[in-house]
Design an enzyme around this catalytic site. Structure first.
Site, PDB file in Angstrom:
ATOM      1  N   TYR A  19      28.515  47.105  45.588  1.00 18.56           N
ATOM      2  CA  TYR A  19      29.426  46.479  44.616  1.00 18.56           C
ATOM      3  C   TYR A  19      28.776  46.499  43.232  1.00 18.56           C
ATOM      4  O   TYR A  19      29.391  46.882  42.237  1.00 18.56           O
ATOM      5  CB  TYR A  19      29.727  45.035  45.040  1.00 18.56           C
ATOM      6  CG  TYR A  19      30.398  44.201  43.957  1.00 18.56           C
ATOM      7  CD1 TYR A  19      31.719  44.438  43.584  1.00 18.56           C
ATOM      8  CD2 TYR A  19      29.702  43.171  43.304  1.00 18.56           C
ATOM      9  CE1 TYR A  19      32.335  43.683  42.592  1.00 18.56           C
ATOM     10  CE2 TYR A  19      30.307  42.413  42.322  1.00 18.56           C
ATOM     11  CZ  TYR A  19      31.620  42.670  41.963  1.00 18.56           C
ATOM     12  OH  TYR A  19      32.221  41.917  40.971  1.00 18.56           O
ATOM     13  N   ARG A  33      23.094  29.722  42.614  1.00 13.86           N
ATOM     14  CA  ARG A  33      23.941  30.582  41.779  1.00 13.86           C
ATOM     15  C   ARG A  33      24.356  29.833  40.528  1.00 13.86           C
ATOM     16  O   ARG A  33      24.536  28.622  40.573  1.00 13.86           O
ATOM     17  CB  ARG A  33      25.248  30.909  42.513  1.00 13.86           C
ATOM     18  CG  ARG A  33      25.096  31.654  43.802  1.00 13.86           C
ATOM     19  CD  ARG A  33      25.063  33.139  43.514  1.00 13.86           C
ATOM     20  NE  ARG A  33      24.941  33.904  44.737  1.00 13.86           N
ATOM     21  CZ  ARG A  33      23.805  34.161  45.349  1.00 13.86           C
ATOM     22  NH1 ARG A  33      22.672  33.704  44.870  1.00 13.86           N
ATOM     23  NH2 ARG A  33      23.777  34.878  46.449  1.00 13.86           N
TER      24      ARG A  33
HETATM   25  N1  LIG Z   1      35.263  36.710  41.798  1.00 14.77           N
HETATM   26  C1  LIG Z   1      33.996  36.928  41.515  1.00 14.77           C
HETATM   27  O1  LIG Z   1      33.085  36.398  42.162  1.00 14.77           O
HETATM   28  C2  LIG Z   1      33.608  37.798  40.331  1.00 14.77           C
HETATM   29  C3  LIG Z   1      32.367  37.601  39.738  1.00 14.77           C
HETATM   30  C4  LIG Z   1      31.995  38.400  38.676  1.00 14.77           C
HETATM   31  C5  LIG Z   1      32.851  39.398  38.232  1.00 14.77           C
HETATM   32  N2  LIG Z   1      34.053  39.591  38.833  1.00 14.77           N
HETATM   33  C6  LIG Z   1      34.926  40.670  38.333  1.00 14.77           C
HETATM   34  O2  LIG Z   1      36.088  40.069  37.766  1.00 14.77           O
HETATM   35  C7  LIG Z   1      37.212  40.900  37.991  1.00 14.77           C
HETATM   36  C8  LIG Z   1      38.332  40.093  38.651  1.00 14.77           C
HETATM   37  O3  LIG Z   1      37.873  39.556  39.874  1.00 14.77           O
HETATM   38  P1  LIG Z   1      38.759  38.553  40.745  1.00 14.77           P
HETATM   39  O4  LIG Z   1      37.809  37.645  41.428  1.00 14.77           O
HETATM   40  O5  LIG Z   1      39.847  38.002  39.933  1.00 14.77           O
HETATM   41  O6  LIG Z   1      39.318  39.558  41.830  1.00 14.77           O
HETATM   42  P2  LIG Z   1      40.736  39.576  42.555  1.00 14.77           P
HETATM   43  O7  LIG Z   1      40.550  40.428  43.754  1.00 14.77           O
HETATM   44  O8  LIG Z   1      41.257  38.210  42.714  1.00 14.77           O
HETATM   45  O9  LIG Z   1      41.643  40.330  41.494  1.00 14.77           O
HETATM   46  C9  LIG Z   1      41.581  41.720  41.299  1.00 14.77           C
HETATM   47  C10 LIG Z   1      42.980  42.206  41.007  1.00 14.77           C
HETATM   48  O10 LIG Z   1      42.915  43.631  40.817  1.00 14.77           O
HETATM   49  C11 LIG Z   1      44.035  44.199  41.454  1.00 14.77           C
HETATM   50  N3  LIG Z   1      43.752  45.587  41.807  1.00 14.77           N
HETATM   51  C12 LIG Z   1      42.864  46.039  42.734  1.00 14.77           C
HETATM   52  N4  LIG Z   1      42.892  47.376  42.780  1.00 14.77           N
HETATM   53  C13 LIG Z   1      43.787  47.769  41.846  1.00 14.77           C
HETATM   54  C14 LIG Z   1      44.255  49.050  41.433  1.00 14.77           C
HETATM   55  N5  LIG Z   1      43.804  50.178  41.985  1.00 14.77           N
HETATM   56  N6  LIG Z   1      45.182  49.113  40.453  1.00 14.77           N
HETATM   57  C15 LIG Z   1      45.687  47.966  39.896  1.00 14.77           C
HETATM   58  N7  LIG Z   1      45.274  46.732  40.262  1.00 14.77           N
HETATM   59  C16 LIG Z   1      44.342  46.640  41.229  1.00 14.77           C
HETATM   60  C17 LIG Z   1      44.265  43.347  42.682  1.00 14.77           C
HETATM   61  O11 LIG Z   1      45.603  43.478  43.179  1.00 14.77           O
HETATM   62  C18 LIG Z   1      43.961  41.965  42.169  1.00 14.77           C
HETATM   63  O12 LIG Z   1      45.122  41.313  41.707  1.00 14.77           O
HETATM   64  C19 LIG Z   1      36.725  42.079  38.836  1.00 14.77           C
HETATM   65  O13 LIG Z   1      36.468  43.148  37.971  1.00 14.77           O
HETATM   66  C20 LIG Z   1      35.439  41.580  39.436  1.00 14.77           C
HETATM   67  O14 LIG Z   1      34.546  42.633  39.718  1.00 14.77           O
HETATM   68  C21 LIG Z   1      34.474  38.796  39.860  1.00 14.77           C
END
Ligand SMILES: NC(=O)c1ccc[n+]([C@@H]2O[C@H](COP(=O)([O-])OP(=O)(O)OC[C@H]3O[C@@H](n4cnc5c(N)ncnc54)[C@H](O)[C@@H]3O)[C@@H](O)[C@H]2O)c1
Length: 327
Positions: free
Chosen positions: A139, A203
């Site tokens: 990841y 964390r």
């Molecule tokens: N949740 C965490 O712990 C965390 C921590 C640090 C960074 N992030 C980053 O923040 C961002 C959002 O994370 P989140 O927790 O809201 O995740 P999430 O899974 O809740 O949301 C991701 C969204 O992206 C959409 N998606 C996935 N593949 C797609 C595609 N091919 N085309 C269009 N849409 C698509 C999904 O349908 C979903 O709605 C991500 O980039 C993640 O890497 C998350």
């Protein structure tokens, strides 16, 4: 400002859309799944795949900024299907950058993670300039590749993306797989809380509404080409999370499972640059954030939760069918 939010139906993205609206911006969601929270009368929604450059370009047309959050964000899902994560997180970011270049969208904001600090050595709080070590978890490798693509597009094509390294978000609409959500669900069910390893791993969390404020704050011109850590100050161990949840809901027992391979190491991360340059800092204490999450679950039964297509390996139409089947 008209802003496209990729992943705007997800956990973080849905809060970012709320905050954009609150600050008078004009958000447009681009996601594989239709948002359960923002009806199309409140926010323009495009259902599509970021890997489809044509529809992405169309959705970006006329936008002043793009906040790119679409990803396979659950590290366990990445472990189950690394090739899908490679496609969405890495190639998908390249497609977003390229579409922004073509459509002359000035400000791209990329949602990265503090996981990029991995097991960085030293005991001082790490700032954004610390050299990064090669990641253990796949990841992290995909998210780091996205950061590198942002930099290269900056150097080669004049885009100046803003990179945001998010702490571990928690709060209402959290995905069921996140640690606080899992512990809360267990406690409500009267079942034991399962901790990976001894639970001493700590964390830096960030309450999701605070995080969304930081994302919106990064849309200022001064943030172009800059990298910011968006984390809370407190370092919370998994054992402490369990204790807070036990105190709020029920004194369920704790069981220990084996640790996770490639997990984020014990690092301290500084949010000083975000405070100085964006005027942002996390306002909500961890315990208050968990209490708000518990109240939200109690009030809504955790539903609708942030249903995400990243959990489902399929095209948009398939995902929509699966979703409606689950309702
Ligand atoms: N949740 C965490 O712990 C965390 C921590 C640090 C960074 N992030 C980053 O923040 C961002 C959002 O994370 P989140 O927790 O809201 O995740 P999430 O899974 O809740 O949301 C991701 C969204 O992206 C959409 N998606 C996935 N593949 C797609 C595609 N091919 N085309 C269009 N849409 C698509 C999904 O349908 C979903 O709605 C991500 O980039 C993640 O890497 C998350």
């Amino acid at each position: 400002m008209r802003v496209l939010v990729t992943g705007g139906s997800g956990f973080i993205g849905s809060h970012v859309v709320d905050r954009l609206l609150m600050h008078g911006h004009d958000p447009r969601i681009f996601d594989l799944v239709h948002p359960w929270r923002h009806g199309s009368d409140a926010v323009e929604c495009v259902t599509g795949d970021i890997l489809d450059g044509m529809s992405l370009r169309e959705a970006m047309r006329g936008c002043d900024g793009v906040i790119h959050l679409a990803a396979v964000a659950d590290v366990d899902e990445v472990a189950l299907d690394p090739l899908r994560a490679d496609l969405v997180n890495t190639r998908g970011t390249a497609v977003v950058l390229d579409a922004a270049r073509d459509e002359d969208v000035r400000h791209v904001v990329y949602g990265s993670t503090i996981w990029v600090y991995g097991n960085a050595p030293g005991s001082d709080a790490l700032d954004e300039d610390v050299p990064l070590v090669a990641p253990d978890h796949f990841y992290t490798a995909t998210k780091l590749a996205g950061e590198m693509y942002c930099r290269s597009y900056g150097r080669m094509f004049g885009l100046e993306p803003t990179i945001l390294r998010f702490g571990i978000p928690h709060g209402p609409r959290a995905r069921a797989a996140t640690v606080v959500a899992k512990f809360v669900a267990r406690a409500f069910a009267g079942e034991p809380i399962s901790i990976n390893g001894d639970g001493s791993q700590a964390r830096q969390f960030v309450y999701v509404e605070d995080l969304a404020d930081g994302v919106v704050a990064s849309l200022i011109p001064a943030a172009l080409g800059r990298t910011f850590n968006l984390v809370g100050d407190e370092n919370i161990s998994v054992r402490e999370i369990a204790a807070i949840v036990q105190g709020l809901i029920a004194d369920v027992s704790i069981v220990h499972a084996s640790g996770r391979v490639g997990d984020l190491g014990q690092v301290r991360i500084s949010a000083e640059r975000a405070r100085a340059e964006l005027g942002w800092q996390a306002e909500t204490s961890f315990a208050d954030g968990v209490a708000r999450y518990v109240a939200w679950v109690a009030g809504t039964n955790g539903s609708p939760s942030s249903a995400t297509a990243s959990r489902i390996n399929g095209s948009a139409p398939t995902v929509l069918r699966q979703e409606s089947g689950a309702l």
